[in-house]
Write a protein that holds these residues in place. Structure first.
Motif, mmCIF file in Angstrom:
data_model
loop_
_atom_site.group_PDB
_atom_site.id
_atom_site.type_symbol
_atom_site.label_atom_id
_atom_site.label_comp_id
_atom_site.label_asym_id
_atom_site.label_seq_id
_atom_site.Cartn_x
_atom_site.Cartn_y
_atom_site.Cartn_z
ATOM 1 N N LEU A 86 0.829 -1.199 0.000
ATOM 2 C CA LEU A 86 0.000 0.000 0.000
ATOM 3 C C LEU A 86 0.871 1.261 0.000
ATOM 4 O O LEU A 86 0.570 2.237 -0.700
ATOM 5 C CB LEU A 86 -0.918 0.017 1.222
ATOM 6 N N CYS A 87 1.934 1.251 0.795
ATOM 7 C CA CYS A 87 2.832 2.407 0.844
ATOM 8 C C CYS A 87 3.405 2.712 -0.535
ATOM 9 O O CYS A 87 3.567 3.874 -0.914
ATOM 10 C CB CYS A 87 3.970 2.148 1.833
ATOM 11 N N ILE A 88 3.720 1.650 -1.286
ATOM 12 C CA ILE A 88 4.290 1.847 -2.619
ATOM 13 C C ILE A 88 3.200 2.194 -3.632
ATOM 14 O O ILE A 88 3.343 3.124 -4.429
ATOM 15 C CB ILE A 88 5.062 0.591 -3.050
ATOM 16 N N ALA A 89 2.099 1.454 -3.589
ATOM 17 C CA ALA A 89 1.028 1.665 -4.570
ATOM 18 C C ALA A 89 0.412 3.056 -4.449
ATOM 19 O O ALA A 89 0.030 3.675 -5.453
ATOM 20 C CB ALA A 89 -0.049 0.599 -4.409
ATOM 21 N N LEU A 90 0.283 3.555 -3.220
ATOM 22 C CA LEU A 90 -0.322 4.871 -2.999
ATOM 23 C C LEU A 90 0.718 5.982 -3.000
ATOM 24 O O LEU A 90 0.394 7.141 -2.761
ATOM 25 C CB LEU A 90 -1.076 4.881 -1.662
ATOM 26 N N GLY A 149 9.370 5.207 2.040
ATOM 27 C CA GLY A 149 10.321 6.105 1.390
ATOM 28 C C GLY A 149 10.312 5.957 -0.115
ATOM 29 O O GLY A 149 10.354 6.942 -0.857
ATOM 30 N N VAL A 150 10.247 4.719 -0.589
ATOM 31 C CA VAL A 150 10.192 4.473 -2.031
ATOM 32 C C VAL A 150 8.889 5.006 -2.617
ATOM 33 O O VAL A 150 8.865 5.583 -3.718
ATOM 34 C CB VAL A 150 10.349 2.965 -2.310
ATOM 35 N N GLY A 151 7.789 4.831 -1.873
ATOM 36 C CA GLY A 151 6.510 5.373 -2.338
ATOM 37 C C GLY A 151 6.544 6.886 -2.446
ATOM 38 O O GLY A 151 6.047 7.466 -3.424
ATOM 39 N N LEU A 152 7.143 7.550 -1.463
ATOM 40 C CA LEU A 152 7.241 9.011 -1.510
ATOM 41 C C LEU A 152 8.159 9.475 -2.635
ATOM 42 O O LEU A 152 7.974 10.564 -3.184
ATOM 43 C CB LEU A 152 7.750 9.537 -0.164
ATOM 44 N N ALA A 205 10.145 0.876 -7.921
ATOM 45 C CA ALA A 205 9.381 0.576 -6.705
ATOM 46 C C ALA A 205 8.820 -0.837 -6.741
ATOM 47 O O ALA A 205 8.771 -1.520 -5.713
ATOM 48 C CB ALA A 205 8.249 1.590 -6.544
ATOM 49 N N MET A 206 8.396 -1.313 -7.906
ATOM 50 C CA MET A 206 7.888 -2.676 -8.006
ATOM 51 C C MET A 206 8.991 -3.693 -7.737
ATOM 52 O O MET A 206 8.758 -4.742 -7.122
ATOM 53 C CB MET A 206 7.285 -2.914 -9.395
ATOM 54 N N SER A 207 10.215 -3.392 -8.181
ATOM 55 C CA SER A 207 11.353 -4.259 -7.868
ATOM 56 C C SER A 207 11.582 -4.309 -6.363
ATOM 57 O O SER A 207 11.821 -5.375 -5.786
ATOM 58 C CB SER A 207 12.620 -3.756 -8.581
ATOM 59 N N VAL A 208 11.497 -3.137 -5.727
ATOM 60 C CA VAL A 208 11.682 -3.069 -4.279
ATOM 61 C C VAL A 208 10.577 -3.859 -3.568
ATOM 62 O O VAL A 208 10.843 -4.608 -2.621
ATOM 63 C CB VAL A 208 11.699 -1.604 -3.798
ATOM 64 N N ALA A 209 9.345 -3.697 -4.018
ATOM 65 C CA ALA A 209 8.220 -4.396 -3.384
ATOM 66 C C ALA A 209 8.405 -5.908 -3.448
ATOM 67 O O ALA A 209 8.140 -6.618 -2.471
ATOM 68 C CB ALA A 209 6.915 -3.995 -4.066
ATOM 69 N N LEU A 210 8.869 -6.403 -4.584
ATOM 70 C CA LEU A 210 9.087 -7.841 -4.732
ATOM 71 C C LEU A 210 10.175 -8.325 -3.781
ATOM 72 O O LEU A 210 10.037 -9.361 -3.118
ATOM 73 C CB LEU A 210 9.464 -8.153 -6.189
ATOM 74 N N THR A 214 20.555 0.092 -11.690
ATOM 75 C CA THR A 214 19.731 1.219 -11.239
ATOM 76 C C THR A 214 18.534 0.782 -10.411
ATOM 77 O O THR A 214 17.894 1.613 -9.771
ATOM 78 C CB THR A 214 19.203 2.015 -12.445
ATOM 79 N N GLY A 215 18.214 -0.504 -10.431
ATOM 80 C CA GLY A 215 17.012 -0.965 -9.752
ATOM 81 C C GLY A 215 15.812 -1.021 -10.679
ATOM 82 O O GLY A 215 14.770 -1.572 -10.317
ATOM 83 N N ASP A 216 15.952 -0.460 -11.878
ATOM 84 C CA ASP A 216 14.876 -0.515 -12.866
ATOM 85 C C ASP A 216 14.928 -1.872 -13.561
ATOM 86 O O ASP A 216 15.923 -2.590 -13.500
ATOM 87 C CB ASP A 216 15.056 0.610 -13.879
ATOM 88 N N VAL A 217 13.840 -2.227 -14.229
ATOM 89 C CA VAL A 217 13.831 -3.462 -15.000
ATOM 90 C C VAL A 217 14.694 -3.282 -16.233
ATOM 91 O O VAL A 217 15.118 -2.180 -16.570
ATOM 92 C CB VAL A 217 12.385 -3.841 -15.406
#
Length: 332
Positions: free
Chosen positions: A171-175, A229-232, A257-262, A316-319
């Motif tokens: 939720l923190c990331i999605a919102l 923090g990633v969500g912000l 952020a999706m990479s972090v969430a996983l 970079t953390g990106d896909v």
């Protein structure tokens, strides 16, 4: 434009494209070339229909057919052991390291706020009487708080804790793109911890509170702060995109952020196991807290060693570019 005549003229090409795109098994070299040629032709047909006679059903049909053909021409990817290894040695740690300022400041701010709220609650006993009755206080500090960690079977409790914390982090990331909901989620979380902690402290049970909350809480709360923090950061990429277009900046931040969430889901599994098996165990407090500290230290070491090395290698953390998709050409 006579749409009926146009459909009659080109429907054999559409049927052939649909046949090739839907066929099971591999295509021959000639069929692959034919697929690409038909894809380009039908894309042109769709563009003409949209411009001159946009019939919704036909547009949807051709769009779906082209999407299927594009997937067939691009091929499909399968997850390999190398993909998993790369994720945990490059993508995930690099994202954590590059975004460290966001979640470290989030963590620091929340810890300070929690202590301030807890101290304010302890020094103002009238607040306690306004919020909770003496009977409820006695039940909480002498029974409910401790029994919460042992009232369920350890395995099912670990699963419950894991899914709940993963949901909060997601939720923190999605919102995140909205900004304010993340702050409200953090405030709700910190209020609960601070008020219960202040209540236990005021009644001389601070040792029980910290003895039960620290073993799993150090890692668990850090994960929540990372997610927030990633969500912000997503929200800030929308406010201040830098040299990129705003949508590109948000897309990059969102994919990272999706990479972090996983990755955080795996970390939360560890904290859930600690909460279910270590927190309520008969081990002495120092041993339980020590296990929690080792887990938290391992996570921080992972971020600032593996993450730093990955960032130096250019991660970079990106896909990957293949997974990020293509950009539509625009005229400047």
């Amino acid at each position: 434009m006579d749409l009926d005549a146009y459909v009659l003229t080109h429907q054999h090409e559409w049927a052939r494209l649909n046949e090739l795109a839907s066929r099971r098994g591999k295509l021959t070299g000639a069929e692959g070339d034919e697929l690409l040629d038909l894809y380009q032709r039908v894309a042109t047909h769709l563009s003409e229909i949209r411009t001159r006679s946009p019939e919704p059903t036909l547009v949807a049909h051709l769009s779906s057919m082209l999407a299927t053909a594009r997937l067939r021409s691009a091929g499909t990817r399968t997850l390999s052991f190398d993909d998993v290894t790369t994720f945990f040695t490059d993508t995930f740690p690099a994202a954590l390291y590059r975004l460290r300022a966001w979640w470290l400041w989030t963590m620091a701010a929340n810890v300070v706020v929690a202590w301030v709220i807890g101290a304010w609650f302890v020094s103002n006993p009238s607040i306690e009487s306004a919020l909770i009755s003496p009977t409820e206080v006695d039940q909480l500090i002498n029974n409910d708080f401790e029994s919460y960690y042992s009232e369920y079977a350890a395995g099912s409790f670990a699963l419950k804790v894991w899914t709940n914390n993963a949901w909060v982090s997601a939720l923190c990331i999605a919102l995140g793109v909205l900004g304010l909901p993340v702050i409200l989620l953090l405030l709700n979380n910190i209020l609960n911890v601070a008020l219960i902690g202040g209540l236990m402290w005021a009644h001389g049970r601070a040792d029980l509170f910290f003895g039960l909350i620290l073993p799993h809480g150090m890692l668990e709360l850090t994960v929540v702060f990372v997610a927030a923090g990633v969500g912000l950061r997503i929200f800030w990429s929308w406010i201040e995109p830098g040299p990129r277009r705003r949508l590109d900046a948000v897309a990059h931040a969102g994919r990272t952020a999706m990479s972090v969430a996983l990755g955080l889901a795996a970390v939360l599994l560890v904290s859930g196991i600690i909460e279910a098996f270590v927190t309520p165990s008969p081990l002495p407090t120092w041993a339980r807290v020590g296990i929690g500290f080792v887990a938290w230290s391992a996570f921080m070491a992972y971020v600032f060693t593996v993450g730093r090395w990955a960032a130096r290698r250019g991660a970079t953390g990106d896909v990957t570019a293949a997974d990020a998709g293509d950009y539509a050409p625009v005229v400047g």
